[in-house]
Write an enzyme that holds these catalytic residues in place. Structure first.
Site, mmCIF file in Angstrom:
data_model
loop_
_atom_site.group_PDB
_atom_site.id
_atom_site.type_symbol
_atom_site.label_atom_id
_atom_site.label_comp_id
_atom_site.label_asym_id
_atom_site.label_seq_id
_atom_site.Cartn_x
_atom_site.Cartn_y
_atom_site.Cartn_z
ATOM 1 N N LYS A 160 2.130 12.265 21.795
ATOM 2 C CA LYS A 160 1.327 12.444 20.571
ATOM 3 C C LYS A 160 1.550 13.852 20.070
ATOM 4 C CE LYS A 160 -1.516 9.979 18.067
ATOM 5 N NZ LYS A 160 -1.644 8.510 17.958
ATOM 6 N N GLY A 179 -13.491 3.075 7.724
ATOM 7 C CA GLY A 179 -12.247 3.678 7.258
ATOM 8 C C GLY A 179 -11.767 2.992 5.997
ATOM 9 N N PHE A 180 -10.733 3.586 5.367
ATOM 10 C CA PHE A 180 -10.093 2.891 4.239
ATOM 11 C C PHE A 180 -8.606 3.191 4.216
ATOM 12 C CE2 PHE A 180 -11.380 6.992 2.405
ATOM 13 C CZ PHE A 180 -10.224 7.391 1.740
ATOM 14 N N GLY A 181 -8.079 3.749 5.313
ATOM 15 C CA GLY A 181 -6.669 4.141 5.368
ATOM 16 C C GLY A 181 -5.769 3.009 5.797
ATOM 17 N N ASN A 182 -4.652 3.381 6.348
ATOM 18 C CA ASN A 182 -3.606 2.416 6.696
ATOM 19 C C ASN A 182 -4.085 1.290 7.608
ATOM 20 O OD1 ASN A 182 -1.517 2.035 9.200
ATOM 21 N ND2 ASN A 182 -0.531 1.778 7.223
ATOM 22 N N VAL A 183 -4.829 1.640 8.644
ATOM 23 C CA VAL A 183 -5.247 0.628 9.619
ATOM 24 C C VAL A 183 -6.258 -0.333 8.997
ATOM 25 C CG1 VAL A 183 -6.334 0.269 11.861
ATOM 26 C CG2 VAL A 183 -4.762 2.184 11.547
ATOM 27 N N ALA A 184 -7.258 0.223 8.321
ATOM 28 C CA ALA A 184 -8.268 -0.603 7.648
ATOM 29 C C ALA A 184 -7.603 -1.533 6.637
ATOM 30 C CB ALA A 184 -9.295 0.292 6.952
ATOM 31 N N TRP A 185 -6.640 -0.996 5.902
ATOM 32 C CA TRP A 185 -5.920 -1.781 4.882
ATOM 33 C C TRP A 185 -5.242 -3.003 5.502
ATOM 34 C CZ3 TRP A 185 -0.357 -1.720 4.577
ATOM 35 C CH2 TRP A 185 0.157 -2.356 3.451
ATOM 36 N N ASP A 225 0.110 8.903 12.035
ATOM 37 C CA ASP A 225 -1.263 8.688 12.502
ATOM 38 C C ASP A 225 -2.117 9.151 11.328
ATOM 39 O OD1 ASP A 225 -2.783 8.107 15.264
ATOM 40 O OD2 ASP A 225 -3.877 9.727 14.301
HETATM 41 O O1 2IT Z 1 -2.147 5.444 17.636
HETATM 42 C C1 2IT Z 1 -1.066 4.866 17.491
HETATM 43 O O2 2IT Z 1 -0.710 3.943 18.233
HETATM 44 C C2 2IT Z 1 -0.196 5.309 16.403
HETATM 45 N N1 2IT Z 1 -0.585 6.218 15.669
HETATM 46 C C3 2IT Z 1 1.153 4.695 16.192
HETATM 47 C C4 2IT Z 1 2.157 5.283 17.117
HETATM 48 C C5 2IT Z 1 3.582 4.877 16.863
HETATM 49 O O3 2IT Z 1 4.456 5.487 17.522
HETATM 50 O O4 2IT Z 1 3.860 3.997 16.062
#
Ligand code: 2IT
Length: 457
Positions: A137, A248-254, A177
């Site tokens: 990370k 949330g409203f970002g990529n994951v929520a979308w 992220d």
């Molecule tokens: O928390 C996660 O799993 C990510 N931000 C994606 C990590 C990735 O290498 O696609």
């Protein structure tokens, strides 16, 4: 520190307890990292009783210590011509299963503790995908809110100057992220290419026309919905017709909203740092696209949604007080506490699927498990994002592009397999139906066995 019964189980194994104390003595200020380590350790007592080799070979002492950490200065010039300075980080936490893999977070809250917690979670999440991915990370305390496009580009280029020597397609493959999406990955990739004179799969989340994988933007959310569907099936339930609270409203929520709406559920909330919106008619159609507009505006506020679509906005509040069947926390760590968990259960919620990393506090997890709610930890249910990154790496190294259908089908298979593996591990180690224990145990065993095989590394 969150102290709860979740950790009492750890007391049954002195080895587990010893390592927990060691981390607290050595890094007392790393609150989030300690929380992530304790969550994992709390599931492992029985495993250590049955498999003494892990202790003999000091697997825990090794696994809690990152293999390496790079910290670098990131100077950049803002639109007024003034030099700004941020700190850049990249943690290579564990490479037992493959090159370090994990996202970059650009957010004002980033510290080494946050990145160590995320990197630690990533090891076991990546292991659960069954793909050849180590855990890593990185990121920066850079705050993207309100920054111009030029400032973002300048920052990304300077960040890559500090990072490029330490990454590579077979060494460490960062992705996005919070605060790092397709635009940032593009700037980072472009600068890596100039510095190294090579076009290679060093980052994932790239544009689909220049090396990215189909479905990668949607993958984390889609995967979480597939996982939730599997959990619901164990109780004879389905996604179709359910009322859903999303934060949330970002990529994951979308991604969650897109897939779950397609599967016949209704999403009634979204949230941001400023509060949450309640949309009785459901977030659907152009409203889903508007989530992308809000993300790219860089304003970081969900109130824009309520202004545009004339729905209720609750400033400074989290969405967990609403009546819903399923909750998807998609924002950030520790965004749901025990009071939130209690009101969800009181309102009839049957399933909480973690989409962010460590969004639930330990006492809220404990509460949900005690009340027999379907609960999945992020390292299992949000693994679809990194799994699709693994697919992107496979496509890059073979120079072959998979269709959307193929990627989606593989993603679904990975999520179904993770679900099955969690259930099997939970059953085997005396916690039937407990996805928290199952994910920790199954992920840990995979990494620990690879470490045993590879000797004193
Ligand atoms: O928390 C996660 O799993 C990510 N931000 C994606 C990590 C990735 O290498 O696609």
């Amino acid at each position: 520190m969150y102290k709860t019964a979740l950790y009492s189980e750890a007391k049954s194994s002195s080895y587990v307890q010893e390592i927990s104390h060691m981390i607290k003595d050595k890094y007392p200020w790393e609150r989030e990292f300690i929380q992530a380590v304790d969550e994992l350790l709390s599931s492992l007592s029985l495993l250590f009783d049955q498999e003494p080799l892990y202790k003999y070979e000091r697997i825990l002492e090794r696994i809690v210590e990152p293999e390496r950490i790079v910290i670098f200065r990131v100077p950049w010039r803002d639109d007024t011509g003034t030099i700004q300075v941020n700190t850049g980080y990249r943690i290579g936490f564990n490479s037992a299963l493959g090159p370090y893999k994990g996202g970059l977070r650009f957010h004002a809250s980033v510290t080494l503790s946050i990145l160590k917690f995320l990197g630690f979670e990533q090891i076991f999440k990546n292991a659960l995908t069954g793909l050849p991915l180590g855990g890593g990370k990185g990121g920066s305390d850079f705050n993207p809110r309100g920054k111009s496009n030029v400032e973002i580009e300048n920052f990304c280029q300077s960040f890559m100057v500090g990072l490029y020597n330490h990454i590579g397609p077979n060494t460490d493959v960062p992705a996005g992220d919070i605060g790092v999406g397709a635009r940032e990955i593009g700037y980072l990739f472009g600068h890596y290419k100039r510095l190294k004179n090579v076009f290679e799969g060093v980052l994932t989340g790239k544009g689909v026309d220049w090396g990215g994988s189909a479905v990668r933007p949607e993958a984390t959310g889609y995967g979480a919905v597939y996982f939730a569907e599997e959990m619901l099936k164990t109780r004879g339930e389905h996604i179709d017709g359910k009322i859903v609270a999303v934060s949330g409203f970002g990529n994951v929520a979308w991604g969650v909203v897109k897939k779950i709406t397609e599967m016949g559920a209704k999403v009634i909330t979204l949230s941001g740092p400023d509060g949450f919106i309640y949309d009785e008619d459901g977030v659907q159609g152009e409203k889903i696209d508007y989530m992308l507009t809000m993300r790219s505006s860089g304003r970081d506020q969900v109130q824009d949604y309520s202004d545009k679509f004339k729905v209720d906005f609750y400033p400074g509040k989290r969405p967990w007080g609403v009546k819903c069947d399923i909750a998807f926390p998609c924002a950030c760590e520790n965004e749901m506490d025990v009071e939130d968990a209690k009101s969800l259960v009181r309102n009839g919620c049957m399933c909480v699927t973690e989409c962010a990393n460590m969004p639930l506090t330990p006492d809220s997890i404990e509460f949900l498990l005690e009340n027999n709610i379907l609960y999945s930890p992020g390292k299992a249910s949000n693994a679809g994002g990194v799994a699709c990154s693994g697919f992107e790496m496979a496509q890059n190294s073979t120079k072959i592009k998979w269709s959307k259908e193929e990627v989606d089908q593989r993603l679904r298979q990975v999520m179904t397999d993770i679900h099955q593996n969690c259930l099997q591990a939970a059953e085997r180690y005396g916690k039937p139906g407990n996805y928290f224990s199952g994910a920790n145990i199954a992920g840990f065993i995979k990494v620990a066995n690879a470490m045993l095989d590879q000797g004193n590394t």
